[in-house]
Design a protein around this motif. Structure first.
Motif, mmCIF file in Angstrom:
data_model
loop_
_atom_site.group_PDB
_atom_site.id
_atom_site.type_symbol
_atom_site.label_atom_id
_atom_site.label_comp_id
_atom_site.label_asym_id
_atom_site.label_seq_id
_atom_site.Cartn_x
_atom_site.Cartn_y
_atom_site.Cartn_z
ATOM 1 N N ASN A 156 -4.840 -3.318 3.911
ATOM 2 C CA ASN A 156 -4.838 -4.433 4.858
ATOM 3 C C ASN A 156 -6.050 -5.316 4.640
ATOM 4 O O ASN A 156 -7.139 -4.828 4.335
ATOM 5 C CB ASN A 156 -4.854 -3.909 6.304
ATOM 6 N N VAL A 157 -5.879 -6.591 4.844
ATOM 7 C CA VAL A 157 -6.970 -7.527 4.612
ATOM 8 C C VAL A 157 -7.888 -7.653 5.814
ATOM 9 O O VAL A 157 -9.005 -8.161 5.704
ATOM 10 C CB VAL A 157 -6.391 -8.908 4.218
ATOM 11 N N TYR A 158 -7.452 -7.179 6.985
ATOM 12 C CA TYR A 158 -8.199 -7.402 8.219
ATOM 13 C C TYR A 158 -8.981 -6.176 8.675
ATOM 14 O O TYR A 158 -9.392 -6.098 9.829
ATOM 15 C CB TYR A 158 -7.255 -7.844 9.344
ATOM 16 N N THR A 159 -9.218 -5.218 7.788
ATOM 17 C CA THR A 159 -9.994 -4.036 8.175
ATOM 18 C C THR A 159 -11.262 -3.894 7.341
ATOM 19 O O THR A 159 -11.786 -2.788 7.195
ATOM 20 C CB THR A 159 -9.149 -2.757 8.056
ATOM 21 N N GLN A 160 -11.786 -4.999 6.798
ATOM 22 C CA GLN A 160 -13.017 -4.947 6.038
ATOM 23 C C GLN A 160 -13.694 -6.317 5.972
ATOM 24 O O GLN A 160 -13.082 -7.336 6.283
ATOM 25 C CB GLN A 160 -12.803 -4.423 4.616
ATOM 26 N N THR A 161 -14.942 -6.291 5.556
ATOM 27 C CA THR A 161 -15.698 -7.524 5.349
ATOM 28 C C THR A 161 -15.622 -7.938 3.880
ATOM 29 O O THR A 161 -15.385 -7.108 2.995
ATOM 30 C CB THR A 161 -17.173 -7.334 5.718
#
Length: 364
Positions: A156-161
């Motif tokens: 997923n793209v929304y679980t990291q910086t």
């Protein structure tokens, strides 16, 4: 950096998410870390979502709204990245929500080690997410080399910086050919290309916040996952991936080379590790059959594969692929992989039968 300049850019693609959008934007506005900007990319919404974006931008200058013709989630995220100004990049979806301390936790860890990636968990149950918001945070310090086998971490793209400087230095973009019900996987594709760019020096540090700081909404009928569910199973791309040429040999090289992943010491994580790589070999066997390619010579006797089976036996960890691999049944292993991907009843029949007949008492 000027005191008022943003330290985090949050990119939110918006398409017909009016029912959930205010919850998402309120969760951003409620962040305990204040130095952020949020770029809302209205991707041709027809339900008034664009007006909601404008209203938040009018009330809080940290929000900005971009309105564009519908081009899909990949093009929307690309537009948001183009407009981003902060060194730290974060993504969120318009129907989801962030824990109030997500940015505070992430920025604090990046202040310790600026070249790291910070990751966090997600919850699909709102009650569980709300309960987790009150828990103390624990952080696992690791590296990409140690954890890259856990592919779900990078799905997923929304679980990291992300580092905006790295994104721009390497010209990274979301693939606009992906990000629809017909072709999913734009998240995973972008994250893997980003990690490959970061690995130019061989490895990079990871901070994993063990609690879920992100809520993933499952009730949006316009989401890609719901569009997938409405597709006919015979054409649903979730079921069988495209075959890859030479996959088993590439996997042997990965597990034998100088950058090979570290074997976990924690037994629960070791079980995930073993299942991941044995399933990956089964996918390689399936790919070879689909492409009419030969498998690597004496595949089942190669040290990398023998080590996986030896670890499984030594720790009495059951995986469905253990028995077919011990018996050198490449054709059946390939079929078993296909059954698993297609949610076929035969997979579960073999799983239960083999466990009860030969592996009772092993951990699964």
């Amino acid at each position: 950096m000027e005191e008022h300049s943003p330290q985090v850019s949050i990119v939110v693609p918006v398409y017909n998410a009016g029912h959930w959008l205010s919850r998402c934007l309120d969760s951003i506005q409620d962040q305990t870390f204040a130095r952020w900007e949020c770029i809302l990319v209205d991707d041709g919404s027809t339900d008034g979502s664009g007006d909601i974006c404008d209203s938040y931008a009018a009330k809080d200058p940290r929000f900005s709204a971009i309105h564009k013709e519908n081009g899909g989630v990949s093009s929307a995220r690309n537009a948001g990245m183009d407009a981003a100004r902060a060194p730290i990049l974060v993504f969120a979806d318009a129907d989801d929500a962030m824990a109030p301390d997500l940015l505070e936790q992430a920025v604090g860890l990046l202040n310790e080690q600026p070249d790291a990636m910070v990751m966090w968990g997600l919850a699909m149950d709102k009650a569980a997410f709300d309960a987790a918001c009150g828990l103390p945070r624990t952080v696992t310090r690791s590296s990409y080399r140690a954890l890259n086998w856990r592919s779900t971490l990078f799905a997923n793209v929304y679980t990291q910086t992300y580092s905006l400087a790295r994104v721009r230095a390497h010209g990274l973009r979301f693939d606009t050919g992906l990000g629809s019900a017909e072709k999913v996987g734009e998240d995973h594709d972008f994250v893997l290309r980003y990690c490959a760019a970061c690995c130019a020096g061989g490895d990079f540090p990871l901070f994993v916040i063990d609690q879920p700081l992100y809520y993933y909404e499952q009730g949006n009928p316009d989401s890609i996952m719901h569009q997938l569910d409405r597709m006919d199973d015979s054409t649903n791309p979730r079921f069988l991936s495209a075959p890859e040429s030479g996959y088993c040999q590439a996997l042997l090289d990965t597990l034998s080379g100088p950058g090979r992943p570290l074997v976990p010491t924690d037994e629960k994580v070791l079980g995930e590790y073993l299942h991941h790589f044995l399933r990956a070999f089964a996918y390689g066997m399936w790919s070879a059959r689909q492409l009419h390619e030969p498998l690597p010579r004496r595949l089942f006797s190669r040290p990398a594969l023998k080590e996986l089976l030896a670890l499984s036996r030594a720790h009495r960890i059951f995986t469905v692929y253990y028995l077919p691999f011990r018996l050198h049944l490449a054709g059946f292993s390939a079929r078993l992989y296909a059954w698993q991907e297609q949610y076929h009843i035969n997979y579960w029949r073999f799983y239960e039968a083999s466990y009860r007949l030969f592996f009772r008492g092993w951990k699964r």
